[in-house]
Motif scaffolding. Sequence first.
Motif, PDB file in Angstrom:
ATOM      1  N   PHE A  95     -58.406  40.910   2.929  1.00  0.00           N
ATOM      2  CA  PHE A  95     -59.177  41.969   3.587  1.00  0.00           C
ATOM      3  C   PHE A  95     -59.962  41.404   4.763  1.00  0.00           C
ATOM      4  O   PHE A  95     -60.051  42.025   5.826  1.00  0.00           O
ATOM      5  CB  PHE A  95     -60.135  42.633   2.589  1.00  0.00           C
ATOM      6  CG  PHE A  95     -59.612  43.885   1.948  1.00  0.00           C
ATOM      7  CD1 PHE A  95     -60.213  45.110   2.176  1.00  0.00           C
ATOM      8  CD2 PHE A  95     -58.510  43.835   1.109  1.00  0.00           C
ATOM      9  CE1 PHE A  95     -59.746  46.269   1.579  1.00  0.00           C
ATOM     10  CE2 PHE A  95     -58.023  44.980   0.499  1.00  0.00           C
ATOM     11  CZ  PHE A  95     -58.640  46.218   0.727  1.00  0.00           C
ATOM     12  N   TYR A 112     -57.711  39.102  -2.864  1.00  0.00           N
ATOM     13  CA  TYR A 112     -57.781  40.366  -2.120  1.00  0.00           C
ATOM     14  C   TYR A 112     -58.846  40.284  -1.021  1.00  0.00           C
ATOM     15  O   TYR A 112     -58.605  40.680   0.131  1.00  0.00           O
ATOM     16  CB  TYR A 112     -58.131  41.518  -3.060  1.00  0.00           C
ATOM     17  CG  TYR A 112     -56.970  42.314  -3.597  1.00  0.00           C
ATOM     18  CD1 TYR A 112     -56.001  42.858  -2.750  1.00  0.00           C
ATOM     19  CD2 TYR A 112     -56.852  42.561  -4.967  1.00  0.00           C
ATOM     20  CE1 TYR A 112     -54.957  43.609  -3.252  1.00  0.00           C
ATOM     21  CE2 TYR A 112     -55.807  43.323  -5.481  1.00  0.00           C
ATOM     22  CZ  TYR A 112     -54.859  43.844  -4.620  1.00  0.00           C
ATOM     23  OH  TYR A 112     -53.811  44.598  -5.124  1.00  0.00           O
ATOM     24  N   LYS A 113     -60.014  39.777  -1.371  1.00  0.00           N
ATOM     25  CA  LYS A 113     -61.102  39.729  -0.392  1.00  0.00           C
ATOM     26  C   LYS A 113     -60.755  38.820   0.782  1.00  0.00           C
ATOM     27  O   LYS A 113     -61.115  39.108   1.933  1.00  0.00           O
ATOM     28  CB  LYS A 113     -62.394  39.283  -1.066  1.00  0.00           C
ATOM     29  CG  LYS A 113     -63.005  40.350  -1.980  1.00  0.00           C
ATOM     30  CD  LYS A 113     -64.321  39.889  -2.583  1.00  0.00           C
ATOM     31  CE  LYS A 113     -64.956  40.981  -3.436  1.00  0.00           C
ATOM     32  NZ  LYS A 113     -66.244  40.537  -4.033  1.00  0.00           N
ATOM     33  N   GLU A 137     -66.615  46.465  -1.114  1.00  0.00           N
ATOM     34  CA  GLU A 137     -67.013  45.559  -0.027  1.00  0.00           C
ATOM     35  C   GLU A 137     -66.174  45.734   1.231  1.00  0.00           C
ATOM     36  O   GLU A 137     -66.399  45.031   2.218  1.00  0.00           O
ATOM     37  CB  GLU A 137     -66.933  44.105  -0.513  1.00  0.00           C
ATOM     38  CG  GLU A 137     -67.971  43.779  -1.576  1.00  0.00           C
ATOM     39  CD  GLU A 137     -68.033  42.300  -1.882  1.00  0.00           C
ATOM     40  OE1 GLU A 137     -67.526  41.491  -1.076  1.00  0.00           O
ATOM     41  OE2 GLU A 137     -68.592  41.945  -2.938  1.00  0.00           O
ATOM     42  N   SER A 138     -65.206  46.646   1.222  1.00  0.00           N
ATOM     43  CA  SER A 138     -64.394  46.845   2.423  1.00  0.00           C
ATOM     44  C   SER A 138     -65.245  47.442   3.533  1.00  0.00           C
ATOM     45  O   SER A 138     -66.141  48.255   3.285  1.00  0.00           O
ATOM     46  CB  SER A 138     -63.201  47.757   2.120  1.00  0.00           C
ATOM     47  OG  SER A 138     -63.636  49.044   1.753  1.00  0.00           O
ATOM     48  N   TYR A 154     -60.282  46.863  -8.407  1.00  0.00           N
ATOM     49  CA  TYR A 154     -60.312  47.782  -7.263  1.00  0.00           C
ATOM     50  C   TYR A 154     -61.751  48.134  -6.896  1.00  0.00           C
ATOM     51  O   TYR A 154     -62.084  48.244  -5.707  1.00  0.00           O
ATOM     52  CB  TYR A 154     -59.476  49.029  -7.561  1.00  0.00           C
ATOM     53  CG  TYR A 154     -58.004  48.813  -7.270  1.00  0.00           C
ATOM     54  CD1 TYR A 154     -57.420  49.318  -6.110  1.00  0.00           C
ATOM     55  CD2 TYR A 154     -57.206  48.067  -8.126  1.00  0.00           C
ATOM     56  CE1 TYR A 154     -56.074  49.105  -5.824  1.00  0.00           C
ATOM     57  CE2 TYR A 154     -55.860  47.848  -7.859  1.00  0.00           C
ATOM     58  CZ  TYR A 154     -55.300  48.365  -6.702  1.00  0.00           C
ATOM     59  OH  TYR A 154     -53.970  48.135  -6.408  1.00  0.00           O
ATOM     60  N   MET A 209     -54.378  48.393   0.767  1.00  0.00           N
ATOM     61  CA  MET A 209     -54.540  47.546  -0.413  1.00  0.00           C
ATOM     62  C   MET A 209     -53.240  47.562  -1.204  1.00  0.00           C
ATOM     63  O   MET A 209     -52.979  48.465  -1.990  1.00  0.00           O
ATOM     64  CB  MET A 209     -55.716  48.013  -1.257  1.00  0.00           C
ATOM     65  CG  MET A 209     -56.108  47.036  -2.348  1.00  0.00           C
ATOM     66  SD  MET A 209     -57.667  47.533  -3.139  1.00  0.00           S
ATOM     67  CE  MET A 209     -57.835  46.253  -4.384  1.00  0.00           C
ATOM     68  N   ILE A 219     -59.421  39.057  -7.390  1.00  0.00           N
ATOM     69  CA  ILE A 219     -60.440  39.665  -6.515  1.00  0.00           C
ATOM     70  C   ILE A 219     -60.665  38.790  -5.289  1.00  0.00           C
ATOM     71  O   ILE A 219     -60.719  39.281  -4.149  1.00  0.00           O
ATOM     72  CB  ILE A 219     -61.749  39.884  -7.293  1.00  0.00           C
ATOM     73  CG1 ILE A 219     -61.570  40.981  -8.344  1.00  0.00           C
ATOM     74  CG2 ILE A 219     -62.898  40.238  -6.341  1.00  0.00           C
ATOM     75  CD1 ILE A 219     -62.732  41.090  -9.333  1.00  0.00           C
ATOM     76  N   VAL A 248     -63.245  45.203  -4.833  1.00  0.00           N
ATOM     77  CA  VAL A 248     -62.677  45.009  -3.496  1.00  0.00           C
ATOM     78  C   VAL A 248     -63.030  46.176  -2.579  1.00  0.00           C
ATOM     79  O   VAL A 248     -63.493  45.981  -1.444  1.00  0.00           O
ATOM     80  CB  VAL A 248     -61.155  44.811  -3.584  1.00  0.00           C
ATOM     81  CG1 VAL A 248     -60.554  44.691  -2.186  1.00  0.00           C
ATOM     82  CG2 VAL A 248     -60.818  43.574  -4.421  1.00  0.00           C
ATOM     83  N   THR A 296     -52.339  39.925  -2.559  1.00  0.00           N
ATOM     84  CA  THR A 296     -52.752  38.687  -3.222  1.00  0.00           C
ATOM     85  C   THR A 296     -51.607  37.676  -3.226  1.00  0.00           C
ATOM     86  O   THR A 296     -51.541  36.812  -4.102  1.00  0.00           O
ATOM     87  CB  THR A 296     -53.181  38.959  -4.679  1.00  0.00           C
ATOM     88  OG1 THR A 296     -52.048  39.438  -5.431  1.00  0.00           O
ATOM     89  CG2 THR A 296     -54.299  39.988  -4.743  1.00  0.00           C
TER      90      THR A 296
END
Length: 389
Positions: free
Chosen positions: A142, A138-139, A180-181, A174, A154, A135, A177, A120
């Motif tokens: 990713f 992170y997304k 949806e990985s 967590y 991560m 979030i 994230v 992040t």
Amino acid sequence: MKIRLPNADGCVVDYVLQRPEPLVAPRPPAFNRTAYAAAHVVVDPIQPYESWSGAPAIDWDRTLAFRSYLYGLGFKVAEAMDTAQRGMGLGWQGAAELIRRSVAHARQIPGADLACGAGTDQLDDSRRHSLSDVIAAYKEQFDVVESAGGRAIMMASRALCAAARSADDYKSVYDAVIAESRRKVVLHWLGDAFDASLDGYWGSRDVRTAMATVLEIIRLHAGKIEGIKISLLNAEYERELRAQLPDGVKMYTGDDFNYGDLIAGDSTGISHALLGIFDPIAPVAAKALGLLAKQDFEGYCAAIDPTVALSRELFRAPTQYYKAGVVFLAWLNGHQDHFSMAGGMESARSVLHFAEVFRKADEAGVLIRPELALERMARFLGVRAGVEQ
């Protein structure tokens, strides 16, 4: 072959190389552990950029060539991680380009494999962010990793550590994230020795309480988690967590003080590896891992044990400055033509530290071309300390 090196008592004394013969890299051996080498970046010091800007000019040819070297020794690469100076010289925009280039580069090398840091660090550390902000950050990262064709590691988040008020906040972030990985994820538990702003990660300063939280997250998402890297520099905590992981979830040691024993394993199990120390000791580590795969524990220990003293010097407190020694050895070993780093990190350690790194690198047998290393060390001492040979 000898050189005059400074000592802690202020004297300059002759040091005779213990291993003056060139190091012959092994052919890629078969490993029975998964071994990720976290790799450094090579900057281009004659390009225009501000050293402290977080946006260094990267020498892409040398940076990717070093990754080819690691692949050729049998390692996987952990890309855009702490060793690449994430958050300490390399900002998110540079890291995103590094990820894209490195994934594309790996596709051209048969058998090459890598995973890439997603965190992040695009968020401003000077202000507090909401959990939703964390979030979303992170997304975003990713998506960069996975759209390039990579797998995500991560990374621990400074912004999350600042924003979270309880273990439940970590679980919610967590969960959102990981759910949806697109591919399996490696989790990353980086201790505060590496980054003081991560103190109390997982919602507690008590390690075993934090461990219970991360285990709950892992068990909930076990099918989407490749493993967890733990970098607490405490072998006991790693063994405890390792023994409780669900089947199919790997423990990746990030313990640069105790990796030799942890990788070898014991009655509680074995650790795989995701280590910054593999960057400077790659040929010796490859040899050791090859011997371990052949069940030659005596040979493994004989090869890996001398590297631990070097690693403990590189990673001694303040631990976050270990990158300086990693790149210093890359320069001594001829992987790059200069000792310049993003963020001016080459100045983070003392001349005495670099002299001790040189001694311990020689003792560990990781100086690939001793004559070149000797010549470069002499030049460094002359410029940085006025030590003439």
